[in-house]
Every structure is written in structure tokens, then in C-alpha cells.
Design a protein around this motif. Sequence first.
Motif, PDB file in Angstrom:
ATOM      1  N   LYS A 138       0.822  -1.215   0.000  1.00  0.00           N
ATOM      2  CA  LYS A 138       0.000   0.000   0.000  1.00  0.00           C
ATOM      3  C   LYS A 138       0.853   1.262   0.000  1.00  0.00           C
ATOM      4  O   LYS A 138       0.435   2.312  -0.485  1.00  0.00           O
ATOM      5  N   LYS A 139       2.062   1.161   0.549  1.00  0.00           N
ATOM      6  CA  LYS A 139       2.939   2.326   0.644  1.00  0.00           C
ATOM      7  C   LYS A 139       3.864   2.471  -0.555  1.00  0.00           C
ATOM      8  O   LYS A 139       4.378   3.550  -0.825  1.00  0.00           O
ATOM      9  N   ALA A 140       4.119   1.382  -1.253  1.00  0.00           N
ATOM     10  CA  ALA A 140       5.088   1.405  -2.349  1.00  0.00           C
ATOM     11  C   ALA A 140       4.598   0.520  -3.487  1.00  0.00           C
ATOM     12  O   ALA A 140       3.750  -0.341  -3.301  1.00  0.00           O
ATOM     13  N   VAL A 141       5.149   0.753  -4.675  1.00  0.00           N
ATOM     14  CA  VAL A 141       4.757  -0.052  -5.828  1.00  0.00           C
ATOM     15  C   VAL A 141       5.157  -1.508  -5.629  1.00  0.00           C
ATOM     16  O   VAL A 141       4.433  -2.425  -6.002  1.00  0.00           O
ATOM     17  N   LEU A 142       6.311  -1.727  -5.006  1.00  0.00           N
ATOM     18  CA  LEU A 142       6.841  -3.074  -4.840  1.00  0.00           C
ATOM     19  C   LEU A 142       6.890  -3.460  -3.374  1.00  0.00           C
ATOM     20  O   LEU A 142       7.326  -2.678  -2.529  1.00  0.00           O
ATOM     21  N   GLY A 143       6.474  -4.688  -3.080  1.00  0.00           N
ATOM     22  CA  GLY A 143       6.517  -5.176  -1.708  1.00  0.00           C
ATOM     23  C   GLY A 143       7.684  -6.097  -1.442  1.00  0.00           C
ATOM     24  O   GLY A 143       8.126  -6.236  -0.306  1.00  0.00           O
ATOM     25  N   ILE A 144       8.195  -6.747  -2.491  1.00  0.00           N
ATOM     26  CA  ILE A 144       9.337  -7.644  -2.350  1.00  0.00           C
ATOM     27  C   ILE A 144      10.304  -7.360  -3.491  1.00  0.00           C
ATOM     28  O   ILE A 144       9.892  -7.255  -4.652  1.00  0.00           O
ATOM     29  N   VAL A 145      11.578  -7.188  -3.166  1.00  0.00           N
ATOM     30  CA  VAL A 145      12.557  -6.755  -4.166  1.00  0.00           C
ATOM     31  C   VAL A 145      13.834  -7.580  -4.036  1.00  0.00           C
ATOM     32  O   VAL A 145      14.150  -8.098  -2.962  1.00  0.00           O
ATOM     33  N   PRO A 146      14.594  -7.693  -5.124  1.00  0.00           N
ATOM     34  CA  PRO A 146      15.835  -8.473  -5.057  1.00  0.00           C
ATOM     35  C   PRO A 146      16.984  -7.697  -4.434  1.00  0.00           C
ATOM     36  O   PRO A 146      17.023  -6.466  -4.472  1.00  0.00           O
ATOM     37  N   VAL A 147      17.906  -8.452  -3.867  1.00  0.00           N
ATOM     38  CA  VAL A 147      19.186  -7.903  -3.441  1.00  0.00           C
ATOM     39  C   VAL A 147      20.113  -7.957  -4.649  1.00  0.00           C
ATOM     40  O   VAL A 147      20.259  -9.005  -5.284  1.00  0.00           O
ATOM     41  N   ALA A 148      20.726  -6.833  -4.989  1.00  0.00           N
ATOM     42  CA  ALA A 148      21.620  -6.766  -6.149  1.00  0.00           C
ATOM     43  C   ALA A 148      22.969  -6.216  -5.709  1.00  0.00           C
ATOM     44  O   ALA A 148      23.059  -5.067  -5.271  1.00  0.00           O
ATOM     45  N   ASN A 149      23.999  -7.045  -5.783  1.00  0.00           N
ATOM     46  CA  ASN A 149      25.349  -6.628  -5.383  1.00  0.00           C
ATOM     47  C   ASN A 149      25.381  -6.063  -3.968  1.00  0.00           C
ATOM     48  O   ASN A 149      26.025  -5.045  -3.693  1.00  0.00           O
ATOM     49  N   GLY A 150      24.650  -6.716  -3.074  1.00  0.00           N
ATOM     50  CA  GLY A 150      24.659  -6.305  -1.680  1.00  0.00           C
ATOM     51  C   GLY A 150      23.837  -5.075  -1.375  1.00  0.00           C
ATOM     52  O   GLY A 150      23.950  -4.502  -0.287  1.00  0.00           O
ATOM     53  N   VAL A 151      22.989  -4.673  -2.313  1.00  0.00           N
ATOM     54  CA  VAL A 151      22.207  -3.445  -2.171  1.00  0.00           C
ATOM     55  C   VAL A 151      20.725  -3.762  -2.334  1.00  0.00           C
ATOM     56  O   VAL A 151      20.346  -4.610  -3.151  1.00  0.00           O
ATOM     57  N   CYS A 152      19.874  -3.088  -1.566  1.00  0.00           N
ATOM     58  CA  CYS A 152      18.435  -3.179  -1.803  1.00  0.00           C
ATOM     59  C   CYS A 152      18.146  -2.506  -3.139  1.00  0.00           C
ATOM     60  O   CYS A 152      18.419  -1.316  -3.306  1.00  0.00           O
ATOM     61  N   SER A 153      17.607  -3.249  -4.080  1.00  0.00           N
ATOM     62  CA  SER A 153      17.428  -2.710  -5.431  1.00  0.00           C
ATOM     63  C   SER A 153      16.319  -1.673  -5.509  1.00  0.00           C
ATOM     64  O   SER A 153      16.195  -0.982  -6.517  1.00  0.00           O
ATOM     65  N   ALA A 154      15.516  -1.531  -4.458  1.00  0.00           N
ATOM     66  CA  ALA A 154      14.447  -0.533  -4.474  1.00  0.00           C
ATOM     67  C   ALA A 154      14.932   0.820  -3.974  1.00  0.00           C
ATOM     68  O   ALA A 154      14.742   1.845  -4.624  1.00  0.00           O
ATOM     69  N   CYS A 155      15.576   0.839  -2.802  1.00  0.00           N
ATOM     70  CA  CYS A 155      15.966   2.126  -2.206  1.00  0.00           C
ATOM     71  C   CYS A 155      17.452   2.427  -2.343  1.00  0.00           C
ATOM     72  O   CYS A 155      17.885   3.551  -2.081  1.00  0.00           O
ATOM     73  N   GLY A 156      18.253   1.427  -2.723  1.00  0.00           N
ATOM     74  CA  GLY A 156      19.675   1.653  -2.942  1.00  0.00           C
ATOM     75  C   GLY A 156      20.537   1.557  -1.706  1.00  0.00           C
ATOM     76  O   GLY A 156      21.734   1.850  -1.763  1.00  0.00           O
ATOM     77  N   MET A 157      19.975   1.126  -0.586  1.00  0.00           N
ATOM     78  CA  MET A 157      20.771   1.033   0.636  1.00  0.00           C
ATOM     79  C   MET A 157      21.714  -0.169   0.580  1.00  0.00           C
ATOM     80  O   MET A 157      21.323  -1.268   0.208  1.00  0.00           O
ATOM     81  N   SER A 158      22.978   0.060   0.968  1.00  0.00           N
ATOM     82  CA  SER A 158      23.928  -1.045   1.104  1.00  0.00           C
ATOM     83  C   SER A 158      23.556  -1.860   2.334  1.00  0.00           C
ATOM     84  O   SER A 158      23.414  -1.308   3.427  1.00  0.00           O
ATOM     85  N   LEU A 159      23.398  -3.144   2.147  1.00  0.00           N
ATOM     86  CA  LEU A 159      22.936  -4.009   3.227  1.00  0.00           C
ATOM     87  C   LEU A 159      24.113  -4.645   3.954  1.00  0.00           C
ATOM     88  O   LEU A 159      25.143  -4.939   3.339  1.00  0.00           O
ATOM     89  N   PRO A 160      23.986  -4.873   5.255  1.00  0.00           N
ATOM     90  CA  PRO A 160      25.041  -5.585   5.985  1.00  0.00           C
ATOM     91  C   PRO A 160      25.290  -6.955   5.357  1.00  0.00           C
ATOM     92  O   PRO A 160      24.354  -7.622   4.902  1.00  0.00           O
ATOM     93  N   VAL A 161      26.551  -7.352   5.340  1.00  0.00           N
ATOM     94  CA  VAL A 161      26.905  -8.634   4.730  1.00  0.00           C
ATOM     95  C   VAL A 161      26.144  -9.779   5.386  1.00  0.00           C
ATOM     96  O   VAL A 161      25.676 -10.709   4.709  1.00  0.00           O
ATOM     97  N   SER A 162      25.982  -9.699   6.698  1.00  0.00           N
ATOM     98  CA  SER A 162      25.268 -10.768   7.403  1.00  0.00           C
ATOM     99  C   SER A 162      23.820 -10.870   6.936  1.00  0.00           C
ATOM    100  O   SER A 162      23.264 -11.974   6.817  1.00  0.00           O
TER     101      SER A 162
END
Length: 297
Positions: A76-100
Amino acid sequence: MTDQSISKPQGAARSTKGLMQKTINHLIQLQDLLIARAQQEASMEDVRLEQLDAAIQAMYEQLPPPIAAQFKRIEKKAVLGIVPVANGVCSACGMSLPVSLVHSVHAADRLHTCPNCARMLFYPESSPRNIGKRQRRSEPPKVGIERFSAPELMIPDLASTERDDVLAELCSKMEAEGFVDNGRLLLEEALKREAIAGTAIGHSLAFPHVRGVEGGGLTLALGVSAKGVKFGGPGRALTRIVFFMVIPTAASAFYLKLLSGLAQVFQKEEAREKLMGHDSPEKLWKALIKVTKPLIR
């Protein structure tokens, strides 16, 4: 905001990775249906909305209630509810994710969400990547449709009259011209999308596409057929103009705006006719720029 993990339903604590992966795949398919519905609205074609609504409701009912509720809140808040991780980054918002967290998402033992945008995350299987040519600094800024395409992605006379062969032709063109790295994988994804809901609409138009193609921006190829293509349009009408788009996750919302603009422009027969009968990609490209200039900036 910290990483959130969505626990499995009670009694499923010992579920294997395979079972959770099945839930993730179900969510991805549900999201594809939601996007297909949004596409129908954006293209101003409402003939399939009831069918899509029924399929969406059925898929929600097949999910564990806590996961269905969580997905609805995000969607309801965003177009996408589930998104892929791409090169360690959230592909929707661009945040670098912790390796763990990336490792946990890959393990798929439970559902995880992005600490920044709260979307559900999944680790994609092999997929095509956008390796499109980057604009040189010395070049003037591109505007309108030029931001998303190029003369070398124009096919003024499609060779085939069958949907799958036309998609193969467009995917091969994107690979041959250096815009994607794997035309075969791109075709597989395009056919999967068509299996969910056909992308042909009225007015001899079709808008096939593949989402989740990371590594570059939204890219569009155009194929035109004087003979017509059996694309599965309303009433089995032949399709003559095929806009094929590859879309990175972050551009999903913009894609719907672009689709709406293209559908609005080419509802008019006069606009469609301006794309027909060209004998070179360059001439088709110039016609596309001219006819879309008033609405796509």
C-alpha cells in the motif's frame, strides 16, 4: 531502523529453505499480478481487471495470514513489496545491506526486510543485466524518449508474425547492441511475464517488458510490423507496434508513468501511422522522437 525478520507461521519453525523459497516465489508471482493490474490501468485497458483481481485475491488467500498482512501493508505504501538484493544493495531504495543480512537473505530460512525501506528481500537466481552505454559528459543532456532508447534499438520491419519469435528478435537486438548481457535469459523472463497476463492491448499495441533488470536505467526497444503480429491482443487482433522495455527495480513506478504516456500518445491512429512504413532504424527513431515529444519529456 533495524532489519526486520518475518517469522514463519506457528508450527513451521523447522521448515526447510525449500519451503520458505516457495513462499518467496509465491510473493514474487503475486507482485507480478499486482504490477500487471497496474499496467492494465496505466494503458487504459480495463477488460482484464476482474480476472486479475480474482487471481490476486486467490494468491493472497494462499499465503500464511501474517505474511499476507505484512505484504499488504508494504504494498500500500510502495509499488513493490518484495525486491531483489543486487550486489549487496536493496534494489528498491539503494541502501547497502550488511553482509550478514545478505547472507541471511540468500539462505532463505525466513523472510527479511530492508532496514531502510522495509520492503521484503529475496536473493535472485541468475538474471539478465542492463549494461547499456553510458552518456558521455561532452554530450548534451537527453530529453524525452531519447533518455530511454537509441536508434540502434529500432526495428522498422519485424521478421516474424509470432509473439515468441518477435520477443526473441527484440531480446537479441538488445544483446547485440550492447544493452543487456544475456538475450536468452531476457527472453525467458519476457515469456514468463506474458504467461502471467498478456501485454498486448487495443489499438494494435503491445508493451512486453521485464522488470528487475539491474545495472542500468530503463531501456526501450521498438519493433514495428506492417503484416501484424499474433500477440494475443483483445479479440485476437493483430499487433503492429511493440514497445519492449527492461526495467530496473528502482524504476518500477516511473515505468508505469512512461507506459501511461505511450498508451495515451498511441491511442490515436494518426500517431501510430507515423511509425509505420520506415525503411531504416534511423527514420523510425526520428519518427518516434517527434510523435512522443509533446507528452514524454
